[in-house]
Design a protein around this motif. Sequence first.
Motif, short mmCIF file in Angstrom:
data_model
loop_
_atom_site.label_atom_id
_atom_site.label_comp_id
_atom_site.label_asym_id
_atom_site.label_seq_id
_atom_site.Cartn_x
_atom_site.Cartn_y
_atom_site.Cartn_z
N TYR A 156 0.83 -1.21 0.00
CA TYR A 156 0.00 0.00 0.00
C TYR A 156 0.86 1.26 0.00
O TYR A 156 1.99 1.26 0.52
CB TYR A 156 -0.92 0.00 1.23
CG TYR A 156 -1.81 -1.21 1.27
CD1 TYR A 156 -2.96 -1.28 0.50
CD2 TYR A 156 -1.47 -2.31 2.07
CE1 TYR A 156 -3.77 -2.40 0.52
CE2 TYR A 156 -2.28 -3.45 2.09
CZ TYR A 156 -3.43 -3.49 1.33
OH TYR A 156 -4.22 -4.60 1.34
N ARG A 157 0.31 2.32 -0.60
CA ARG A 157 0.99 3.61 -0.62
C ARG A 157 0.94 4.26 0.78
O ARG A 157 0.14 3.85 1.61
CB ARG A 157 0.32 4.54 -1.64
CG ARG A 157 0.39 4.03 -3.07
CD ARG A 157 -0.52 4.85 -3.97
NE ARG A 157 -1.92 4.68 -3.59
CZ ARG A 157 -2.93 5.22 -4.23
NH1 ARG A 157 -2.71 6.00 -5.28
NH2 ARG A 157 -4.17 5.02 -3.83
N ALA A 158 1.78 5.27 0.95
CA ALA A 158 1.85 5.93 2.26
C ALA A 158 0.51 6.56 2.62
O ALA A 158 0.07 6.51 3.76
CB ALA A 158 2.95 6.99 2.25
N ARG A 159 -0.18 7.14 1.64
CA ARG A 159 -1.46 7.78 1.95
C ARG A 159 -2.56 6.76 2.25
O ARG A 159 -3.56 7.09 2.87
CB ARG A 159 -1.90 8.69 0.80
CG ARG A 159 -2.35 7.96 -0.46
CD ARG A 159 -2.75 8.96 -1.51
NE ARG A 159 -3.33 8.31 -2.68
CZ ARG A 159 -3.63 8.93 -3.80
NH1 ARG A 159 -3.41 10.22 -3.90
NH2 ARG A 159 -4.16 8.28 -4.82
N ASP A 160 -2.38 5.48 1.81
CA ASP A 160 -3.38 4.44 2.11
C ASP A 160 -3.35 4.03 3.58
O ASP A 160 -4.35 3.54 4.09
CB ASP A 160 -3.13 3.20 1.23
CG ASP A 160 -3.37 3.49 -0.25
OD1 ASP A 160 -4.19 4.38 -0.53
OD2 ASP A 160 -2.74 2.83 -1.09
N VAL A 161 -2.20 4.18 4.25
CA VAL A 161 -2.06 3.70 5.63
C VAL A 161 -2.09 4.84 6.65
O VAL A 161 -1.69 4.65 7.80
CB VAL A 161 -0.76 2.88 5.79
CG1 VAL A 161 -0.80 1.64 4.94
CG2 VAL A 161 0.46 3.73 5.44
N THR A 162 -2.59 6.01 6.23
CA THR A 162 -2.62 7.15 7.15
C THR A 162 -3.56 6.90 8.33
O THR A 162 -3.36 7.48 9.41
CB THR A 162 -3.05 8.43 6.41
OG1 THR A 162 -4.29 8.16 5.72
CG2 THR A 162 -2.00 8.85 5.41
N ASP A 163 -4.61 6.05 8.15
CA ASP A 163 -5.56 5.79 9.24
C ASP A 163 -5.14 4.62 10.13
O ASP A 163 -5.86 4.28 11.08
CB ASP A 163 -6.95 5.50 8.65
CG ASP A 163 -7.56 6.74 8.00
OD1 ASP A 163 -7.25 7.84 8.47
OD2 ASP A 163 -8.33 6.59 7.04
N VAL A 164 -4.02 3.97 9.85
CA VAL A 164 -3.53 2.89 10.70
C VAL A 164 -2.79 3.52 11.88
O VAL A 164 -1.89 4.35 11.68
CB VAL A 164 -2.59 1.96 9.92
CG1 VAL A 164 -2.06 0.84 10.82
CG2 VAL A 164 -3.31 1.36 8.72
N PRO A 165 -3.16 3.18 13.13
CA PRO A 165 -2.43 3.72 14.28
C PRO A 165 -0.93 3.46 14.16
O PRO A 165 -0.51 2.39 13.68
CB PRO A 165 -3.03 2.96 15.46
CG PRO A 165 -4.40 2.59 15.00
CD PRO A 165 -4.28 2.31 13.53
#
Length: 610
Positions: A156-165
């Motif tokens: 996944y891209r960096a912006r895809d994992v922004t909601d992962v703690p």
Amino acid sequence: MDEVDGQFEALLTYVKEARGFDFTGYKRSSLVRRVNRRMSQVPVTGFAEYLDFLQVHPDEFTALFNTILINVTGFFRDPEAWERLRTGVLIPLVAAKPPADPIRVWSAGCASGQEACTLAMMLAEILGPEQFRARVKIYATDVDEEQLAEARYASYRARDVTDVPPELLERYFEPIGTRYVFRKDLRRSVIYGRNDLVQDAPISRVDLLTCRNTLMYFNAETQARILGRFHFALTEVGTLFLGKAEMLLSHSSLFQPIDLKRRIFRKVSRGAPAGAPPRADQPPIAHPAEPAGLDRVRNAALMAAPAAQIVVTEDGLIALSNLRAETLFGVSSRDVGRPLRDLEVSYRPVELRRYIEQAQAERRPVRITGVEYPCGTGTTLHLDIQVNPLVDVDSLLGVGVVFQDVTAAKQLRDELERANRELAAAYEELQSTNEELATTNEELQSTVEELETTNEELQSTNEELETMNEELQSTNDELQGINEQLRRSTAELDGANGFLDAILAGLRAGIVVVDQGLRVRVWNRQAEELWGLRSTEAVGEHLLDLDIGLPVDRVRPLVRQALTGDAESKPLELEAINRRGRPIIVRVACSPLPDGSGGTNGAIIVVEAD
């Protein structure tokens, strides 16, 4: 409109037959909107024309499916709902399961796999990685093969994992370049596969089924069919987790809400099997010997019975009557031995003799209902009469006639019927109101689903625009780099030109540079002083067309010789007239202008005046 609708249905039928994608159960409003969006990009002007386009261009199917199947998803989407799922479902599920029992989860409509990975992280946090790998299987399915192929990489891209703690991102993802890859040891417990919720069989025996913001794309009939399959897939205590636009208000027989606000539902069991039948092998109960004086007890009980009773022998004689019969019909112990036909009760309130004959002939009870009997007090009794044959082994002894007073029951029944009619009328009004409310609710639900669908489409479009913006930003950065290089090159070139101009201006000889076509490219200041012609007037003009005091016809052979690359030409001394009109003697030399590849790019003419 009928013709357009027919063309659209024909298009859906062709897509189903050609590629196996059945979109006929999808809501027409959103489906037509998305197909029109794709048609505008081709472009074509109608559904029939687009069907022809698909037949000629099979690669168009991929673009069409990517437009229809809006694959908008994310990690921990709606965080409050996921937290409620963790505390209210997953933790109790793990606690209730025996330690060795497997835990099965189905993520339906998984898109690129973010929700399946979210489930994996939550269960791994509860169980620990080792127990997770040993016990958990997460089945992630979607109808879009392209999305499944992307999901299997779990990259996944960096912006895809922004909601992962941040702590979960560190524990469960490995940064590789500019992307984040889900842990391979946990990824093996997530099984990806294609499943069409409308056509394919469901996965069975799952403890938790997540299907978020997928049902809203289907019409009510298709939703009901899919929910029936979900009900079959879940265990008896299984849980269904839906998206915020999906309510299940009309499917309470299948699922009941655990948390309606967060769209978490529990499966409704079909019911426990009936209890075992009573045993039939019990030993017979021994009856004690009949005590003395029972005949007197029986007679007393008969006499005191609340229902009027008359016993008639086989040959039609009164054998017995009780007190209630005497009160109602005047039949007493004085009438014992008299023929029934001589008494009023034989024909009033009803003709008894034919019913007695029927009971004797058929050896079975005969029941007469709804008999009205006017009393002397001005009231009317309602009676149910039962004629019972009295049989001893194989012989008929007589009949017993029982008159049940059902007046109170009749009144209650009449009142009940009246109340039922009123209740039915009220129920019809309530039902009508309920149907109106249900219709309004369905419309509101449909509106919510449409708005959610539109939101999904806008989010998808926003992601596409962000991707395009990144590409444009990258292109802009490259162009800025190129512009900077050009600026530096231009500055260097300007510097070189200035340096060259300074050199030419400092020479005492007139310098003229011509190209292969004898057009002037350089005309220095000394040439201006000699011939009185400015550089702006000379540059770009043909050498032979210049009106100067130099006999250019005699210079031309020398120039031609230099243009051929001959650097050995001898200078000429010529008579000329300068800009003031005075005769002068000039010495003219000519040399080739090399082009850097062994050839000539023009000639350099040097004119010196004595």
